[in-house]
Design a protein around this motif. Structure first.
Motif, short mmCIF file in Angstrom:
data_model
loop_
_atom_site.label_atom_id
_atom_site.label_comp_id
_atom_site.label_asym_id
_atom_site.label_seq_id
_atom_site.Cartn_x
_atom_site.Cartn_y
_atom_site.Cartn_z
N GLN A 79 0.85 -1.19 0.00
CA GLN A 79 0.00 0.00 0.00
C GLN A 79 0.89 1.24 0.00
O GLN A 79 1.87 1.31 0.73
CB GLN A 79 -0.92 0.01 1.23
N ALA A 80 0.51 2.21 -0.87
CA ALA A 80 1.28 3.44 -0.94
C ALA A 80 1.20 4.18 0.39
O ALA A 80 0.17 4.15 1.07
CB ALA A 80 0.75 4.33 -2.06
N PRO A 81 2.28 4.86 0.76
CA PRO A 81 2.27 5.60 2.03
C PRO A 81 1.16 6.65 2.08
O PRO A 81 0.60 6.91 3.15
CB PRO A 81 3.65 6.24 2.07
N TRP A 82 0.94 7.30 0.94
CA TRP A 82 -0.10 8.31 0.86
C TRP A 82 -1.01 8.02 -0.33
O TRP A 82 -0.55 7.52 -1.36
CB TRP A 82 0.51 9.71 0.63
N VAL A 83 -2.26 8.36 -0.18
CA VAL A 83 -3.22 8.27 -1.29
C VAL A 83 -3.80 9.65 -1.52
O VAL A 83 -4.49 10.20 -0.64
CB VAL A 83 -4.34 7.26 -0.99
N GLU A 84 -3.50 10.20 -2.70
CA GLU A 84 -4.01 11.51 -3.04
C GLU A 84 -5.37 11.40 -3.72
O GLU A 84 -5.62 10.43 -4.45
CB GLU A 84 -3.04 12.23 -4.00
N SER A 85 -6.21 12.40 -3.52
CA SER A 85 -7.52 12.44 -4.17
C SER A 85 -7.94 13.89 -4.34
O SER A 85 -7.34 14.80 -3.76
CB SER A 85 -8.55 11.67 -3.36
N GLY A 86 -8.99 14.08 -5.13
CA GLY A 86 -9.56 15.41 -5.30
C GLY A 86 -9.19 16.10 -6.60
O GLY A 86 -9.67 17.19 -6.87
#
Length: 126
Positions: free
Chosen positions: A1-8
């Motif tokens: 799993q990626a350390p961060w998940v960006e959205s928006g």
């Protein structure tokens, strides 16, 4: 799993707004978190950063006065409010964590950061 998940991210007309979110897979409450962006054929550039306690923020000159970075450590999230968007803001936007904890300043060099997310595309139409 990626350390961060960006959205928006998404497509918006020039002058519009978007709010990007970055959700961590684990707490990074003691680390500076930055937003970077990368346009096609260009290097990854610093956009904004926030210290672990939120006391200090820093912005690239190109976004100062238009973008606002914030964080909610209780939710392991970092946000980027982007107003008055311009076509030159078109890029993939990434979250990343400074390698060193408890820094009181915001660094801008991508090589000082790890734990990158996979990015979210922002496209601003003229």
């Amino acid at each position: 799993q990626a350390p961060w998940v960006e959205s928006g991210g998404g497509l918006v007309q020039a002058g519009g707004s978007l709010r990007l979110s970055c959700t961590a897979s684990r707490p990074y409450n003691h680390y500076v978190v930055n937003w970077f962006r990368q346009a096609p054929g260009k290097e990854r550039d610093f956009v904004a950063g926030i210290t672990w306690n939120g006391d200090t923020t820093d912005y690239a000159d190109s976004v100062k006065g238009r973008f606002t970075i914030s964080r909610d450590n209780t939710k392991n999230m970092v946000f980027l409010q982007m107003n008055n968007l311009k076509p030159e803001d078109t890029a993939i936007y990434y979250c990343a964590t400074d390698r060193s904890p408890y820094r009181v300043d915001v660094r801008r060099t991508p090589s000082d950061f790890d734990s990158w997310g996979q990015g979210t595309q922002v496209t601003v139409a003229s």
